[in-house]
Design a protein around this motif. Structure first.
Motif, PDB file in Angstrom:
ATOM      1  N   VAL A   1      55.409  46.554  42.704  1.00 21.64           N
ATOM      2  CA  VAL A   1      55.811  45.664  43.782  1.00 21.64           C
ATOM      3  C   VAL A   1      55.117  46.082  45.075  1.00 21.64           C
ATOM      4  N   SER A   2      54.756  45.083  45.853  1.00 22.19           N
ATOM      5  CA  SER A   2      54.149  45.315  47.161  1.00 22.19           C
ATOM      6  C   SER A   2      55.117  44.809  48.228  1.00 22.19           C
ATOM      7  N   LEU A   3      55.390  45.622  49.227  1.00 20.85           N
ATOM      8  CA  LEU A   3      56.256  45.259  50.344  1.00 20.85           C
ATOM      9  C   LEU A   3      55.394  45.174  51.593  1.00 20.85           C
ATOM     10  N   VAL A   4      55.405  44.008  52.231  1.00 26.59           N
ATOM     11  CA  VAL A   4      54.546  43.763  53.393  1.00 26.59           C
ATOM     12  C   VAL A   4      55.405  43.257  54.541  1.00 26.59           C
TER      13      VAL A   4
ATOM     14  N   VAL B   1      43.911  40.073  61.545  1.00 25.55           N
ATOM     15  CA  VAL B   1      43.640  38.969  62.467  1.00 25.55           C
ATOM     16  C   VAL B   1      43.436  37.606  61.803  1.00 25.55           C
ATOM     17  N   THR B   2      42.754  37.535  60.654  1.00 25.63           N
ATOM     18  CA  THR B   2      42.488  36.231  60.037  1.00 25.63           C
ATOM     19  C   THR B   2      43.187  36.124  58.676  1.00 25.63           C
ATOM     20  N   LEU B   3      43.519  34.902  58.299  1.00 28.71           N
ATOM     21  CA  LEU B   3      44.142  34.680  56.992  1.00 28.71           C
ATOM     22  C   LEU B   3      43.212  35.068  55.850  1.00 28.71           C
ATOM     23  N   GLU B   4      41.912  34.873  56.005  1.00 25.63           N
ATOM     24  CA  GLU B   4      40.960  35.256  54.959  1.00 25.63           C
ATOM     25  C   GLU B   4      40.991  36.764  54.724  1.00 25.63           C
ATOM     26  N   ARG B   5      41.016  37.559  55.787  1.00 26.20           N
ATOM     27  CA  ARG B   5      41.081  39.019  55.615  1.00 26.20           C
ATOM     28  C   ARG B   5      42.427  39.436  55.035  1.00 26.20           C
ATOM     29  N   ILE B   6      43.497  38.733  55.420  1.00 21.94           N
ATOM     30  CA  ILE B   6      44.810  39.032  54.840  1.00 21.94           C
ATOM     31  C   ILE B   6      44.791  38.735  53.342  1.00 21.94           C
ATOM     32  N   ARG B   7      44.235  37.592  52.945  1.00 18.96           N
ATOM     33  CA  ARG B   7      44.165  37.254  51.525  1.00 18.96           C
ATOM     34  C   ARG B   7      43.363  38.307  50.756  1.00 18.96           C
ATOM     35  N   ARG B   8      42.252  38.775  51.359  1.00 18.13           N
ATOM     36  CA  ARG B   8      41.451  39.825  50.699  1.00 18.13           C
ATOM     37  C   ARG B   8      42.263  41.120  50.555  1.00 18.13           C
ATOM     38  N   ALA B   9      43.007  41.478  51.595  1.00 18.10           N
ATOM     39  CA  ALA B   9      43.849  42.682  51.519  1.00 18.10           C
ATOM     40  C   ALA B   9      44.896  42.528  50.429  1.00 18.10           C
ATOM     41  N   LEU B  10      45.536  41.364  50.377  1.00 19.24           N
ATOM     42  CA  LEU B  10      46.558  41.140  49.352  1.00 19.24           C
ATOM     43  C   LEU B  10      45.938  41.193  47.956  1.00 19.24           C
ATOM     44  N   GLY B  11      44.697  40.738  47.817  1.00 20.47           N
ATOM     45  CA  GLY B  11      43.991  40.872  46.541  1.00 20.47           C
ATOM     46  C   GLY B  11      43.783  42.340  46.180  1.00 20.47           C
ATOM     47  N   CYS B  12      43.422  43.158  47.166  1.00 20.13           N
ATOM     48  CA  CYS B  12      43.289  44.602  46.929  1.00 20.13           C
ATOM     49  C   CYS B  12      44.641  45.203  46.545  1.00 20.13           C
ATOM     50  N   PHE B  13      45.701  44.760  47.232  1.00 17.20           N
ATOM     51  CA  PHE B  13      47.034  45.259  46.887  1.00 17.20           C
ATOM     52  C   PHE B  13      47.344  44.934  45.427  1.00 17.20           C
ATOM     53  N   ARG B  14      47.103  43.675  45.024  1.00 15.15           N
ATOM     54  CA  ARG B  14      47.374  43.253  43.646  1.00 15.15           C
ATOM     55  C   ARG B  14      46.599  44.130  42.660  1.00 15.15           C
ATOM     56  N   GLU B  15      45.327  44.392  42.957  1.00 16.59           N
ATOM     57  CA  GLU B  15      44.490  45.202  42.059  1.00 16.59           C
ATOM     58  C   GLU B  15      44.980  46.640  41.950  1.00 16.59           C
TER      59      GLU B  15
ATOM     60  N   ALA C   1      39.745  53.887  54.798  1.00 20.15           N
ATOM     61  CA  ALA C   1      39.235  52.599  54.323  1.00 20.15           C
ATOM     62  C   ALA C   1      39.950  51.467  55.048  1.00 20.15           C
ATOM     63  N   ASP C   2      39.336  50.304  54.998  1.00 19.98           N
ATOM     64  CA  ASP C   2      39.902  49.067  55.522  1.00 19.98           C
ATOM     65  C   ASP C   2      40.815  48.496  54.438  1.00 19.98           C
ATOM     66  N   MET C   3      42.030  48.089  54.799  1.00 18.11           N
ATOM     67  CA  MET C   3      42.966  47.598  53.788  1.00 18.11           C
ATOM     68  C   MET C   3      42.514  46.296  53.139  1.00 18.11           C
ATOM     69  N   SER C   4      41.509  45.635  53.710  1.00 18.84           N
ATOM     70  CA  SER C   4      41.020  44.408  53.084  1.00 18.84           C
ATOM     71  C   SER C   4      39.794  44.654  52.205  1.00 18.84           C
ATOM     72  N   GLU C   5      39.366  45.918  52.096  1.00 19.35           N
ATOM     73  CA  GLU C   5      38.168  46.243  51.307  1.00 19.35           C
ATOM     74  C   GLU C   5      38.261  47.654  50.750  1.00 19.35           C
ATOM     75  N   PHE C   6      39.208  47.903  49.860  1.00 16.86           N
ATOM     76  CA  PHE C   6      39.283  49.245  49.297  1.00 16.86           C
ATOM     77  C   PHE C   6      39.386  49.162  47.782  1.00 16.86           C
TER      78      PHE C   6
ATOM     79  N   TYR D   1      49.582  51.863  41.585  1.00 16.32           N
ATOM     80  CA  TYR D   1      50.834  52.308  42.185  1.00 16.32           C
ATOM     81  C   TYR D   1      52.003  51.418  41.781  1.00 16.32           C
ATOM     82  N   ASP D   2      53.163  52.040  41.632  1.00 10.73           N
ATOM     83  CA  ASP D   2      54.389  51.294  41.351  1.00 10.73           C
ATOM     84  C   ASP D   2      54.851  50.522  42.581  1.00 10.73           C
TER      85      ASP D   2
END
Length: 183
Positions: free
Chosen positions: A80-83, A59-73, A34-39, A45-46
């Motif tokens: 905790v998320s480590l990036v 590449v783009t801040l919008e895709r990064i924000r979407r990925a971080l939203g997926c991480f949060r979910e 999967a794509d880390m910005s759309e999974f 996960y802990d």
């Protein structure tokens, strides 16, 4: 993490070949293509790790924000998320060339890398020469990564509903974001 510390370890990647390697190395893990910005996975996960500056591949801040939203979910309560970020603008030299050599299983490998900076995008051009008893093979690849400031990354974390702190040194000198759900 699993073998040395007993953690349950799952993984996510776009590349089916890399997922095959992961499954061979860690059969108990679950690995998803999967794509880390759309999974969307069923499990929470802990700890969620996004290392080796792979976040920059979005590449783009919008895709990064979407990925971080997926991480949060996908964070469990208290998780905790480590990036590990890629470099900010101005940190890489356009045209810089690096050369690395090594030997593995009787194969001599040379990697020549060249940086190309195009605005807020860095392109890493890698040329490999692999010498084996059967002959020489050449392989090339290009990696594209976005260049973002810590302020821009911090805003992306906030926009995704995460409280993040930035360690400017981190694991490899590129920094490390430590984030938790803002809720």
């Amino acid at each position: 993490l699993a073998g040395n510390h007993g953690f349950e370890v799952d993984g996510l990647d776009l590349d089916a070949g890399l997922l095959r390697v992961a499954r061979e190395k860690h059969p108990p893990g679950r690995f998803f293509q999967a794509d880390m910005s759309e999974f969307a996975l069923e499990k929470r996960y802990d700890v969620l790790l996004c290392l080796f500056s792979s976040i920059g591949c979005l590449v783009t801040l919008e895709r990064i924000r979407r990925a971080l939203g997926c991480f949060r979910e996908h964070l469990a309560k208290g998780g905790v998320s480590l990036v590990e970020p890629w470099f900010p603008p101005g940190a890489l030299d356009d045209g810089h060339v690096s050369r690395n050599t090594g030997t593995y299983l009787g194969k001599a490998v040379e990697r020549v890398g060249r940086n190309e900076i195009d605005g807020r995008i860095s392109r890493l051009h890698f040329d490999y020469t692999i010498d084996t008893p059967e002959g020489t093979r050449r392989v090339s690849e290009v990696h594209e990564l976005g260049l973002f400031t810590p302020d821009e990354m911090g805003a992306a974390f906030r926009g995704a509903g995460l409280r993040a702190e930035f360690d400017p040194v981190g694991l490899t000198g590129r920094g490390l974001w430590v984030a938790r759900s803002a809720a």
